[in-house]
Design a protein around this motif. Structure first.
Motif, PDB file in Angstrom:
ATOM      1  N   ASP A 163     -60.378 -26.138  -4.281  1.00  0.00           N
ATOM      2  CA  ASP A 163     -60.168 -26.456  -5.932  1.00  0.00           C
ATOM      3  C   ASP A 163     -59.604 -24.764  -6.434  1.00  0.00           C
ATOM      4  O   ASP A 163     -59.661 -24.656  -7.608  1.00  0.00           O
ATOM      5  N   ASP A 164     -59.394 -24.002  -5.450  1.00  0.00           N
ATOM      6  CA  ASP A 164     -58.812 -22.765  -6.017  1.00  0.00           C
ATOM      7  C   ASP A 164     -57.371 -22.724  -5.614  1.00  0.00           C
ATOM      8  O   ASP A 164     -56.754 -21.921  -5.872  1.00  0.00           O
ATOM      9  N   SER A 165     -56.743 -23.775  -5.355  1.00  0.00           N
ATOM     10  CA  SER A 165     -55.289 -23.732  -4.871  1.00  0.00           C
ATOM     11  C   SER A 165     -54.516 -23.953  -6.093  1.00  0.00           C
ATOM     12  O   SER A 165     -55.093 -24.382  -7.368  1.00  0.00           O
ATOM     13  N   GLU A 166     -53.227 -23.488  -6.107  1.00  0.00           N
ATOM     14  CA  GLU A 166     -52.420 -23.300  -7.341  1.00  0.00           C
ATOM     15  C   GLU A 166     -52.236 -24.691  -8.073  1.00  0.00           C
ATOM     16  O   GLU A 166     -52.426 -24.827  -9.295  1.00  0.00           O
ATOM     17  N   GLU A 167     -52.161 -25.770  -7.121  1.00  0.00           N
ATOM     18  CA  GLU A 167     -51.790 -27.134  -7.850  1.00  0.00           C
ATOM     19  C   GLU A 167     -53.187 -27.413  -8.515  1.00  0.00           C
ATOM     20  O   GLU A 167     -53.081 -28.222  -9.632  1.00  0.00           O
ATOM     21  N   THR A 168     -54.363 -27.049  -7.902  1.00  0.00           N
ATOM     22  CA  THR A 168     -55.683 -27.610  -8.626  1.00  0.00           C
ATOM     23  C   THR A 168     -55.837 -26.947  -9.721  1.00  0.00           C
ATOM     24  O   THR A 168     -56.250 -27.287 -10.927  1.00  0.00           O
ATOM     25  N   VAL A 169     -55.469 -25.314  -9.660  1.00  0.00           N
ATOM     26  CA  VAL A 169     -55.662 -24.837 -10.826  1.00  0.00           C
ATOM     27  C   VAL A 169     -54.772 -25.226 -12.213  1.00  0.00           C
ATOM     28  O   VAL A 169     -55.282 -25.427 -13.185  1.00  0.00           O
ATOM     29  N   ARG A 170     -53.562 -25.394 -11.802  1.00  0.00           N
ATOM     30  CA  ARG A 170     -52.666 -25.832 -12.871  1.00  0.00           C
ATOM     31  C   ARG A 170     -53.137 -27.287 -13.512  1.00  0.00           C
ATOM     32  O   ARG A 170     -53.165 -27.438 -14.728  1.00  0.00           O
TER      33      ARG A 170
END
Length: 217
Positions: A163-170
Motif C-alpha cells: 500500500d506504499d507503492s506509487e500506484e496505490t498512493v495515487r
C-alpha cells in the motif's frame, strides 16, 4: 478549541495531531483509535462495526458518528478536541454539524495541511519497513539506511509495503480528492478553514499550525 484536521495521505496528520493536542491540552480523537477501542472493549457500536468489517463492507456513517459522539461527551473533551480522520466525506461533515448543534456546540477551526501531490508520493512511496520489526522505518530520501535494503537497527531486510507503492498512493489521492476535499469547501463556506503548508520539519509545521489556530481562537 474544537478542531477538525484534514489533509491528503502523507501530510503528517497523525504526527501533527499528537503535537497539537498536547500543546492545546485537548484530546486527539482519531477514527482508527475509536474503532480499535470500541471493538476491543466489545461495545455495541464496536460489535456493529466489526460485523461490517468482517463482511468486507464499509462501516455506516451513523456507527462512526455514534463512536465520535460518545468520545466527545467524555470529561476530558469539555475544553475541546481535535478530530483526525473524521469527518471523511460531506455526509459525515453534515452529520457532525447536526450532532454538535444538538449539543449546543460548534467547531472553531478546520486545519487543512497542504502538501503538493508529488511530495505525497515521494514521502509514502519512499518508505521502507524492516521485516523483523515494523517499528524500524526508513526512507530512501529522508532517512536512508547505511546499507541499502538493510535495517540499521537489527540487520533485517527492508521492504516496501504494497500500500506504499506509487500506484496505490495515487489511487488513495484520487479517493481523497473525490471524497474528502469537498469538505474543505463546505467548511470554507462557514469561514472555518485555515490552510498551512505541511512542508518542512515537524516542529516548524506545528508552529505554523499553532499560529494559524491562534488567529481563529
Amino acid at each position: 478549541m474544537r478542531i477538525v484536521l484534514v489533509g491528503p495521505p502523507g501530510a503528517g496528520k497523525g504526527t501533527q495531531a499528537a503535537y497539537l493536542a498536547e500543546n492545546l491540552a485537548i484530546p486527539h480523537i482519531s477514527t482508527g483509535d475509536l474503532f480499535r477501542a470500541n471493538i476491543s472493549q466489545g461495545t455495541d457500536l464496536g460489535r456493529e462495526a466489526k460485523s461490517y468489517m468482517d463482511a468486507g463492507e464499509l462501516v455506516p456513517d451513523e456507527v462512526t458518528i455514534g463512536m465520535a459522539k460518545e468520545r466527545m461527551s467524555r470529561p476530558d473533551a469539555t475544553r475541546g478536541f481535535l478530530l483526525d480522520g473524521f469527518p471523511r466525506n460531506l455526509s459525515q461533515a453534515e452529520s457532525l454539524d447536526a450532532m454538535l448543534k444538538s449539543e449546543g456546540m460548534t467547531l472553531d477551526a478546520v486545519l487543512d495541511l497542504e502538501v503538493p501531490e508529488d511530495e505525497v508520493v515521494k514521502r509514502i512511496a519512499g518508505r521502507r519497513i524492516c521485516r523483523n520489526d515494523s517499528s524500524h522505518v526508513f526512507h530512501v530520501t529522508y532517512k536512508a539506511p547505511k546499507t541499502e535494503g538493510v535495517c540499521d537497527v537489527c540487520g533485517g531486510d527492508l521492504y516496501q509495503r504494497d500500500d506504499d507503492s506509487e500506484e496505490t498512493v495515487r489511487k488513495r489521492l484520487e479517493v481523497y480528492h473525490g471524497q474528502t476535499e469537498p469538505i474543505i469547501d463546505y467548511y470554507r463556506g462557514q469561514g472555518l478553514v485555515v490552510t498551512i503548508s505541511a512542508l518542512g520539519p515537524v516542529t516548524e509545521v506545528t508552529g505554523r499550525a499553532m499560529e494559524a489556530l491562534g488567529k481563529k481562537g
